[in-house]
Design a protein around this motif. Structure first.
Motif, PDB file in Angstrom:
ATOM      1  N   VAL A 173     130.904  -9.331  37.999  1.00 32.30           N
ATOM      2  CA  VAL A 173     130.778 -10.358  36.434  1.00 32.30           C
ATOM      3  C   VAL A 173     129.505  -9.573  35.830  1.00 32.30           C
ATOM      4  CG1 VAL A 173     130.540 -12.292  35.328  1.00 32.30           C
ATOM      5  CG2 VAL A 173     131.845 -12.141  37.496  1.00 32.30           C
ATOM      6  N   THR A 174     129.934  -9.347  34.568  1.00 34.01           N
ATOM      7  CA  THR A 174     128.807  -8.771  33.512  1.00 34.01           C
ATOM      8  C   THR A 174     128.533  -9.958  32.647  1.00 34.01           C
ATOM      9  OG1 THR A 174     129.333  -6.468  33.862  1.00 34.01           O
ATOM     10  CG2 THR A 174     128.123  -7.315  31.754  1.00 34.01           C
ATOM     11  N   LEU A 175     127.368 -10.469  32.449  1.00 38.00           N
ATOM     12  CA  LEU A 175     127.146 -11.415  31.207  1.00 38.00           C
ATOM     13  C   LEU A 175     126.657 -10.836  30.185  1.00 38.00           C
ATOM     14  CD1 LEU A 175     124.656 -13.681  33.598  1.00 38.00           C
ATOM     15  CD2 LEU A 175     127.222 -13.606  33.645  1.00 38.00           C
ATOM     16  N   ALA A 176     127.402 -10.885  28.976  1.00 36.27           N
ATOM     17  CA  ALA A 176     127.388 -10.064  27.818  1.00 36.27           C
ATOM     18  C   ALA A 176     126.695 -10.857  26.913  1.00 36.27           C
ATOM     19  CB  ALA A 176     128.626  -9.465  27.178  1.00 36.27           C
ATOM     20  N   VAL A 177     125.460 -10.888  26.659  1.00 39.04           N
ATOM     21  CA  VAL A 177     124.603 -12.019  26.081  1.00 39.04           C
ATOM     22  C   VAL A 177     123.597 -11.283  24.994  1.00 39.04           C
ATOM     23  CG1 VAL A 177     124.577 -13.362  27.978  1.00 39.04           C
ATOM     24  CG2 VAL A 177     122.798 -11.755  27.857  1.00 39.04           C
ATOM     25  N   ARG A 178     123.582 -12.404  23.984  1.00 44.98           N
ATOM     26  CA  ARG A 178     122.496 -11.636  22.736  1.00 44.98           C
ATOM     27  C   ARG A 178     121.115 -11.939  23.502  1.00 44.98           C
ATOM     28  NH1 ARG A 178     122.622 -15.199  17.734  1.00 44.98           N
ATOM     29  NH2 ARG A 178     121.960 -16.590  18.973  1.00 44.98           N
ATOM     30  N   ASP A 179     120.649 -12.837  24.111  1.00 46.23           N
ATOM     31  CA  ASP A 179     119.333 -13.196  24.716  1.00 46.23           C
ATOM     32  C   ASP A 179     119.456 -12.729  26.017  1.00 46.23           C
ATOM     33  OD1 ASP A 179     117.012 -14.147  25.577  1.00 46.23           O
ATOM     34  OD2 ASP A 179     117.158 -16.107  24.804  1.00 46.23           O
ATOM     35  N   THR A 180     118.872 -11.536  26.437  1.00 41.78           N
ATOM     36  CA  THR A 180     119.172 -10.745  27.679  1.00 41.78           C
ATOM     37  C   THR A 180     118.036 -11.382  28.637  1.00 41.78           C
ATOM     38  OG1 THR A 180     117.379  -9.191  26.971  1.00 41.78           O
ATOM     39  CG2 THR A 180     119.970  -8.525  27.208  1.00 41.78           C
ATOM     40  N   ALA A 181     116.791 -12.134  28.079  1.00 43.04           N
ATOM     41  CA  ALA A 181     116.080 -12.726  29.057  1.00 43.04           C
ATOM     42  C   ALA A 181     116.615 -14.054  29.473  1.00 43.04           C
ATOM     43  CB  ALA A 181     114.766 -13.311  28.326  1.00 43.04           C
ATOM     44  N   ALA A 182     117.322 -14.861  28.818  1.00 48.71           N
ATOM     45  CA  ALA A 182     118.093 -15.983  29.199  1.00 48.71           C
ATOM     46  C   ALA A 182     119.465 -15.666  30.160  1.00 48.71           C
ATOM     47  CB  ALA A 182     118.826 -16.718  28.109  1.00 48.71           C
ATOM     48  N   GLY A 183     119.904 -14.467  29.842  1.00 51.02           N
ATOM     49  CA  GLY A 183     120.814 -13.918  30.865  1.00 51.02           C
ATOM     50  C   GLY A 183     120.377 -13.420  32.059  1.00 51.02           C
ATOM     51  N   GLU A 184     119.088 -12.850  32.189  1.00 51.80           N
ATOM     52  CA  GLU A 184     118.344 -12.648  33.553  1.00 51.80           C
ATOM     53  C   GLU A 184     118.242 -13.860  34.303  1.00 51.80           C
ATOM     54  OE1 GLU A 184     118.587  -9.984  34.837  1.00 51.80           O
ATOM     55  OE2 GLU A 184     118.917  -8.270  33.551  1.00 51.80           O
ATOM     56  N   ARG A 185     118.003 -14.917  33.609  1.00 55.38           N
ATOM     57  CA  ARG A 185     117.702 -16.122  34.418  1.00 55.38           C
ATOM     58  C   ARG A 185     119.142 -16.952  34.855  1.00 55.38           C
ATOM     59  NH1 ARG A 185     114.129 -16.778  29.859  1.00 55.38           N
ATOM     60  NH2 ARG A 185     115.433 -18.173  28.956  1.00 55.38           N
ATOM     61  N   THR A 186     120.103 -16.663  34.209  1.00 52.75           N
ATOM     62  CA  THR A 186     121.317 -16.971  34.527  1.00 52.75           C
ATOM     63  C   THR A 186     121.793 -16.185  35.544  1.00 52.75           C
ATOM     64  OG1 THR A 186     122.024 -18.142  32.418  1.00 52.75           O
ATOM     65  CG2 THR A 186     123.889 -17.444  33.807  1.00 52.75           C
ATOM     66  N   ALA A 187     121.588 -14.907  35.676  1.00 49.41           N
ATOM     67  CA  ALA A 187     122.107 -14.163  36.725  1.00 49.41           C
ATOM     68  C   ALA A 187     121.450 -14.331  37.848  1.00 49.41           C
ATOM     69  CB  ALA A 187     121.831 -12.509  36.280  1.00 49.41           C
ATOM     70  N   ALA A 188     120.035 -14.643  37.781  1.00 49.06           N
ATOM     71  CA  ALA A 188     119.367 -15.028  39.307  1.00 49.06           C
ATOM     72  C   ALA A 188     119.726 -16.373  39.834  1.00 49.06           C
ATOM     73  CB  ALA A 188     117.883 -15.197  38.892  1.00 49.06           C
ATOM     74  N   ASP A 189     120.135 -17.147  38.967  1.00 45.05           N
ATOM     75  CA  ASP A 189     120.847 -18.255  39.397  1.00 45.05           C
ATOM     76  C   ASP A 189     122.227 -18.314  40.123  1.00 45.05           C
ATOM     77  OD1 ASP A 189     121.191 -21.345  39.731  1.00 45.05           O
ATOM     78  OD2 ASP A 189     122.551 -21.095  38.034  1.00 45.05           O
ATOM     79  N   LEU A 190     123.058 -17.468  39.516  1.00 49.83           N
ATOM     80  CA  LEU A 190     124.324 -16.967  39.939  1.00 49.83           C
ATOM     81  C   LEU A 190     124.262 -16.281  41.399  1.00 49.83           C
ATOM     82  CD1 LEU A 190     126.318 -16.032  37.039  1.00 49.83           C
ATOM     83  CD2 LEU A 190     125.890 -18.414  38.042  1.00 49.83           C
ATOM     84  N   ARG A 191     123.284 -15.335  41.439  1.00 51.23           N
ATOM     85  CA  ARG A 191     123.344 -14.505  42.585  1.00 51.23           C
ATOM     86  C   ARG A 191     122.521 -15.729  43.668  1.00 51.23           C
ATOM     87  NH1 ARG A 191     119.984 -10.985  38.957  1.00 51.23           N
ATOM     88  NH2 ARG A 191     121.432  -9.224  38.117  1.00 51.23           N
ATOM     89  N   ARG A 192     121.764 -16.519  43.245  1.00 49.78           N
ATOM     90  CA  ARG A 192     121.235 -17.377  44.340  1.00 49.78           C
ATOM     91  C   ARG A 192     122.314 -18.212  44.972  1.00 49.78           C
ATOM     92  NH1 ARG A 192     119.789 -22.509  43.967  1.00 49.78           N
ATOM     93  NH2 ARG A 192     120.105 -22.302  41.814  1.00 49.78           N
ATOM     94  N   THR A 193     123.174 -19.094  43.991  1.00 54.12           N
ATOM     95  CA  THR A 193     124.132 -19.614  44.418  1.00 54.12           C
ATOM     96  C   THR A 193     125.376 -19.310  45.140  1.00 54.12           C
ATOM     97  OG1 THR A 193     125.208 -19.723  42.405  1.00 54.12           O
ATOM     98  CG2 THR A 193     123.347 -21.489  42.705  1.00 54.12           C
TER      99      THR A 193
END
Length: 322
Positions: A52-72
């Motif tokens: 999954v690619t998170l296509a986002v305007r705020d990439t910093a927020a996207g990286e935080r979300t990605a870290a959570d998804l990878r962890r869970t």
């Protein structure tokens, strides 16, 4: 045409919808995946095995979300973040130009609602420009990648707000009428459904289908443009509606369920050009029952063709101007 139903309903969550699904080898893009139902849509797809690619305007927020998804999910290599500003055609074109390989699922989830009068980078009315034209440019730019998948699905998050306005083809940008944020939002959400209708007509032969959906009533950052008074009034209305049995507000996990259903369920394989709610195809009605139903103007095939043509012309003109 048989109306599609499913074992799921208004209280189902995205993770429940994909329980048992195997999306191994499938690639998905979710726009607006750093907040609200976009996060939970991406989470369910990742948990089911998709890349999954998170296509986002705020990439910093996207990286935080990605870290959570990878962890869970425990899938460190399955979540990616890419910059995408739907209000700027140059950003959309850069995203599509950079994409390589097939794309199996595109979830057009990002959006703005009830914004003050404004314009995108190309001078388009903010809500139509972001919610419809930005996603239109994204999907058409990714057409070849979707076609390469062989059985791709485009999932477009619309809203019961489509009932507020049809697409006003002779004044899309509110140049000849007083601006109204609610009408502009309604028009953009109708445009989302019409896109799914026409994309399916044009692209089904390429193995691509598109459906639109109403996620339900959910408190998310989508309401950020409301005043405190608007938010309080909406909360009172939702409480009254719940008490009357018209609908219940959903969690973000529940709000993402219909998007995930359309992205993954075998029940909608090869099905396109329809509008869903609560993991069921909505009934066509003349007036919404609370938040339920879809109005005929959102499924009008002639308007869908005309809007597509106008959208192509707007994109071509904007690109010609640089």
């Amino acid at each position: 045409m048989t109306r599609i139903t499913s074992p799921f309903g208004s209280t189902s969550t995205a993770l429940e919808v994909v329980d048992g699904a195997d999306l191994t080898g499938r690639r998905a893009v979710v726009t607006g995946a750093s907040s609200g139902i976009g996060v939970e849509t991406a989470r369910a797809l990742v948990h089911a095995g998709a890349d999954v690619t998170l296509a986002v305007r705020d990439t910093a927020a996207g990286e935080r979300t990605a870290a959570d998804l990878r962890r869970t999910s425990g899938r460190d290599d399955a979540v990616h973040v890419a910059a995408l500003d739907l209000a700027d055609l140059a950003s959309v074109d850069a995203f599509t130009a950079a994409w390589e390989g097939p794309l199996h699922v595109l979830v057009a989830n990002a959006g703005v609602m009830d914004t003050p009068r404004g314009t995108t980078a190309q001078g388009w009315e903010t809500q139509l420009g972001t919610n419809h034209l930005g996603h239109f440019a994204l999907a058409t730019g990714l057409h070849d990648a979707l076609a390469a998948a062989g059985d791709a699905r485009v999932v477009v998050v619309s809203s019961s707000g489509h009932a507020a306005s049809p697409v006003v083809l002779d004044d899309l940008m509110f140049e000849h009428r007083a601006y109204d944020g609610g009408l502009a939002y309604g028009q953009s959400k109708t445009a989302n459904v019409l896109f799914a209708v026409e994309a399916t007509r044009r692209w089904a032969g390429d193995g691509i289908t598109a459906n639109a959906l109403m996620p339900g009533g959910i408190w998310t950052p989508l309401q950020r443009h409301w005043s405190a008074e608007q938010r309080a009034a909406a909360e009172r209305q939702s409480e009254q509606a719940e008490a009357a049995g018209l609908f219940r507000m959903k969690s973000t996990e529940q709000g993402a369920a219909t998007s995930v259903f359309l992205a993954t369920s075998p029940l909608v394989a090869g099905v396109g050009g329809r509008y869903f709610e609560d993991c069921h195809e909505a009934e066509v009605v003349e007036q919404l029952d609370g938040l339920h139903g879809v109005l005929p103007h959102a499924l009008d095939a002639d308007d869908a063709r005309l809007l597509w043509d106008v959208s192509e012309e707007l994109l071509a003109a904007a690109r010609a101007q640089g």
